[in-house]
Design an enzyme around this catalytic site. Structure first.
Site, PDB file in Angstrom:
ATOM      1  N   ASP A 222       6.759   0.559  -2.415  1.00 28.82           N
ATOM      2  CA  ASP A 222       6.667   1.768  -1.570  1.00 28.82           C
ATOM      3  C   ASP A 222       8.046   2.361  -1.349  1.00 28.82           C
ATOM      4  OD1 ASP A 222       5.518   3.710  -0.070  1.00 28.82           O
ATOM      5  OD2 ASP A 222       5.020   2.446   1.648  1.00 28.82           O
ATOM      6  N   HIS A 364      -4.084   8.235  -2.962  1.00 33.34           N
ATOM      7  CA  HIS A 364      -3.152   8.477  -1.848  1.00 33.34           C
ATOM      8  C   HIS A 364      -1.924   9.270  -2.303  1.00 33.34           C
ATOM      9  CE1 HIS A 364      -0.766   7.769   1.734  1.00 33.34           C
ATOM     10  NE2 HIS A 364       0.149   7.114   1.041  1.00 33.34           N
TER      11      HIS A 364
HETATM   12 FE1  N7H Z   1       1.999   6.657   1.855  1.00 31.30          FE
HETATM   13  N1  N7H Z   1       0.195   2.468   0.459  1.00 31.30           N
HETATM   14  O1  N7H Z   1       0.538   1.343   0.309  1.00 31.30           O
HETATM   15  O2  N7H Z   1      -0.940   2.778   0.178  1.00 31.30           O
HETATM   16  N2  N7H Z   1       2.300   5.509   0.211  1.00 31.30           N
HETATM   17  N3  N7H Z   1       1.244   5.060   2.855  1.00 31.30           N
HETATM   18  N4  N7H Z   1       1.883   7.770   3.561  1.00 31.30           N
HETATM   19  N5  N7H Z   1       2.893   8.209   0.923  1.00 31.30           N
HETATM   20  C1  N7H Z   1       2.937   5.899  -0.939  1.00 31.30           C
HETATM   21  O3  N7H Z   1       5.433   6.551  -4.274  1.00 31.30           O
HETATM   22  C2  N7H Z   1       0.944   3.831   2.332  1.00 31.30           C
HETATM   23  C3  N7H Z   1       1.460   7.349   4.778  1.00 31.30           C
HETATM   24  C4  N7H Z   1       3.108   9.478   1.455  1.00 31.30           C
HETATM   25  O4  N7H Z   1       5.834  11.843  -3.612  1.00 31.30           O
HETATM   26  C5  N7H Z   1       2.922   4.817  -1.872  1.00 31.30           C
HETATM   27  O5  N7H Z   1       6.919   5.752  -2.888  1.00 31.30           O
HETATM   28  C6  N7H Z   1       0.449   2.989   3.400  1.00 31.30           C
HETATM   29  C7  N7H Z   1       1.429   8.454   5.716  1.00 31.30           C
HETATM   30  C8  N7H Z   1       3.827  10.310   0.510  1.00 31.30           C
HETATM   31  O6  N7H Z   1       4.218  11.405  -4.981  1.00 31.30           O
HETATM   32  C9  N7H Z   1       2.277   3.781  -1.286  1.00 31.30           C
HETATM   33  C10 N7H Z   1       0.488   3.733   4.550  1.00 31.30           C
HETATM   34  C11 N7H Z   1       1.872   9.552   5.008  1.00 31.30           C
HETATM   35  C12 N7H Z   1       4.030   9.512  -0.609  1.00 31.30           C
HETATM   36  C13 N7H Z   1       1.845   4.214   0.022  1.00 31.30           C
HETATM   37  C14 N7H Z   1       0.978   5.032   4.199  1.00 31.30           C
HETATM   38  C15 N7H Z   1       2.171   9.104   3.665  1.00 31.30           C
HETATM   39  C16 N7H Z   1       3.441   8.207  -0.322  1.00 31.30           C
HETATM   40  C17 N7H Z   1       3.520   4.812  -3.279  1.00 31.30           C
HETATM   41  C18 N7H Z   1       0.102   3.371   5.945  1.00 31.30           C
HETATM   42  C19 N7H Z   1       2.062  10.973   5.457  1.00 31.30           C
HETATM   43  C20 N7H Z   1       4.765   9.925  -1.874  1.00 31.30           C
HETATM   44  C21 N7H Z   1       4.990   4.503  -3.250  1.00 31.30           C
HETATM   45  C22 N7H Z   1      -0.049   2.147   6.373  1.00 31.30           C
HETATM   46  C23 N7H Z   1       1.440  11.535   6.458  1.00 31.30           C
HETATM   47  C24 N7H Z   1       3.925  10.822  -2.741  1.00 31.30           C
HETATM   48  C25 N7H Z   1       5.849   5.708  -3.486  1.00 31.30           C
HETATM   49  C26 N7H Z   1       4.736  11.396  -3.871  1.00 31.30           C
HETATM   50  C27 N7H Z   1       3.483   7.134  -1.199  1.00 31.30           C
HETATM   51  C28 N7H Z   1       1.044   3.508   0.952  1.00 31.30           C
HETATM   52  C29 N7H Z   1       1.115   6.051   5.092  1.00 31.30           C
HETATM   53  C30 N7H Z   1       2.691   9.902   2.678  1.00 31.30           C
HETATM   54  C31 N7H Z   1       2.079   2.427  -1.959  1.00 31.30           C
HETATM   55  C32 N7H Z   1      -0.026   1.560   3.293  1.00 31.30           C
HETATM   56  C33 N7H Z   1       1.005   8.395   7.178  1.00 31.30           C
HETATM   57  C34 N7H Z   1       4.267  11.749   0.726  1.00 31.30           C
END
Ligand code: N7H
Length: 516
Positions: A222, A364
């Site tokens: 992440d 996501h």
């Molecule tokens: Fe997310 N996960 O493990 O599922 N997120 N996220 N997120 N997230 C991303 O590409 C995760 C949350 C964004 O630029 C990855 O760096 C979890 C909120 C955005 O292409 C993974 C939680 C919000 C991106 C997860 C959580 C976002 C992103 C891939 C809560 C906004 C980049 C790693 C527990 C409101 C998208 C990566 C891009 C990537 C997870 C929360 C947003 C693995 C577990 C609340 C913008």
């Protein structure tokens, strides 16, 4: 559509069977504050400035804002101000000089502290200091508690009591590679501030152990796709395009909000959310839904289902580039692991508006940043960007939890993500992403002109607004052999425990405007 999808998939199976390279983790020195797992984008080195864009004063911007999800250990210490005059005086005389700037923690810095310290204030915190200037951010002005419904939370019943209301005035963020360093720095701060503050709440985060370093609790790397920032990054990352610094930093080029006070230039709005993760339940859900792609083993089909919910494999490899099997070498290569837009002009006949064979619209990653799904990313109005700077909190899953496929109700075993997002405008960034994309079952299909069945809410963190906890959620796109097939998620894997909106002021304001 089905035949077309299948032929793409078969050709991809062949490519993805290449043996994975062995990924070497870099070893880090004991005094490093930051993790550097394979796949994370390279940070620029501490600099005197030639490469830095006008308005980006790295000696004045607090250290956490631009660096992303990289801390080894971090403590969030939430406080209320009880004696404003004393607090102001100590802020100007002692606290100001403890605050770590961006240059200090970048590679090559000769001035890395053992414990990095940042500070940010809520609206009621600025009020308590009698700072009445309008920072022109309505969400910040009302506080997160009043925003709970707009953020899709099932009321505030699951919120940590300290976040209910507007009592929190500020937060110290302390980062180090050992908790002892953090504890000792916090003791210094408390000693300096004495009875001018009281503690509301604290949350400790830590990078996960061993090879899980850099991975959140569901197991996925992440922080890989934090945006490159124009004038800050070294410009060597190929895709997606770098984003104007003013999307994150108040007053920098690209900040479109008018009438902010001059002292706020160099600051950033910090959204904090404590997001509990139900890891055993998520793992069980994935295990129960293997896909049926020919040529893949049962385990590979199961892993593929998980990866298609997220948009990346556990290694960080994007499924848009590795659509069938994890490719750890790709995940570990920061020059390649973010080099995609979801569009594939190299595949004859591929239409980004109807083809989700490689990555579902509901994943996501794609829900939170659709990249070329909506067209070019850097035009006017493209202000839906955040820098994520959170850290996992809570222990690893216990054997008993794994065996029962159920998270313990023991509060000391709660785990999740201490989510932090920086931006210059909460309304068009964090809140827009959460409200208009994540929690919007119609996004991107069909409202963005995309054909096929309605996408559904984000399977990881999306909720249908106004529903009770665990209301069923329907998503499509997850099965690459039939992207119209729907899946029903009968439980939520991420529970909001609440949070607050803060402003991370430029360091100059700590000894200037805020201390006056
Ligand atoms: Fe997310 N996960 O493990 O599922 N997120 N996220 N997120 N997230 C991303 O590409 C995760 C949350 C964004 O630029 C990855 O760096 C979890 C909120 C955005 O292409 C993974 C939680 C919000 C991106 C997860 C959580 C976002 C992103 C891939 C809560 C906004 C980049 C790693 C527990 C409101 C998208 C990566 C891009 C990537 C997870 C929360 C947003 C693995 C577990 C609340 C913008």
């Amino acid at each position: 559509m089905k035949l077309f999808s299948l032929s793409i998939l078969i050709s991809l199976v062949v490519h993805s069977t290449l043996a994975a390279h062995e990924i070497k983790r870099q070893t880090s020195s004991d005094s490093d504050l930051l993790i550097n797992p394979p796949g994370f984008p390279k940070l620029p080195s501490a600099t005197t400035g030639q490469r830095i864009a006008p308005g980006l004063n790295l000696n004045d911007i607090q250290g956490d804002v631009l660096i992303g999800m990289r801390k080894k250990k971090e403590l969030f210490f939430f406080f209320s101000i009880k004696d404003a005059a004393k607090f102001k005086s100590k802020l100007g005389s002692d606290i100001h000089s403890l605050i770590t700037n961006t240059n200090q923690i970048l590679p090559g810095s000769k001035n890395i502290p053992h414990t990095a310290v940042n500070i940010a204030f809520s609206k009621t915190g600025l009020d308590a200091l009698n700072i009445t200037d309008n920072l022109q951010d309505d969400n910040f002005n009302i506080g997160q508690f009043k925003n709970a419904t707009d953020l899709g939370d099932a009321g505030t019943g699951n919120w940590v009591p300290a976040f209910k209301g507007t009592n929190i005035h500020g937060v110290f963020l302390l980062a180090a590679n050992r908790t002892q360093f953090i504890d000792s720095k916090l003791a210094d701060i408390q000693q300096i501030l004495g009875d001018s503050i009281t503690e509301n709440y604290r949350l400790s985060g830590a990078a996960r152990p061993g090879n899980e370093e850099g991975h959140e609790h569901f197991g996925y790397l992440d922080g890989v796709s934090n945006p490159a920032v124009q004038g800050f990054d070294d410009g060597t990352r190929p895709q997606p395009p770098a984003i104007a610094p003013g999307r994150f930093i108040v007053g920098a080029s690209g900040d479109t909000v008018a009438n902010r006070p001059a002292w706020a230039t160099g600051g950033s709005f910090l959204v904090f959310r404590q997001l509990q993760q139900k890891v055993p339940e998520f793992n069980k859900f994935v295990e129960d839904h293997p896909l049926n792609v020919p040529g893949l083993s049962q385990q590979e089909n199961t892993d593929l289902f998980g990866a298609r919910l997220i948009g990346r494999w556990k290694s960080g490899a994007p499924i848009d580039l590795a659509p069938l099997r994890d490719d750890p070498a790709l995940g570990a290569d920061s020059q390649r692991n973010n080099n995609f837009t979801y569009d594939h002009p190299e595949i004859p006949g591929f239409d980004v508006k109807s083809n989700q064979t490689l990555c579902p619209y509901s994943a996501h990653l794609r829900k939170t940043r659709p990249r070329a799904t909506l067209g070019a990313e850097t035009g006017p109005g493209d202000d839906h960007h955040i820098i994520r700077a959170g850290i996992p909190y809570g222990p690893e899953v216990t054997r008993a939890e794994s065996a029962s496929n159920k998270s313990s109700t023991n509060p000391s075993l709660e785990r999740g993500l201490a989510f932090v997002a920086y931006q210059s405008n909460i309304d068009t960034a964090f809140k827009f992403i959460q409200h208009s994309w994540i929690d919007n079952a119609q996004f991107p299909s069909p409202i963005a002109g995309i054909t096929g069945n309605t996408t559904g809410v984000d399977p990881i963190i999306g909720r249908n607004a106004g529903t009770v906890t665990d209301a069923p959620r329907v998503i499509t796109g997850t099965d690459p052999l039939n992207t119209n097939k729907s899946f029903t998620l009968n439980s939520e894997f991420v529970i909001s425990r609440g949070g607050e909106y803060f402003f991370s002021p430029p360091i100059s304001a700590l000894s200037g405007k805020l201390a006056a």
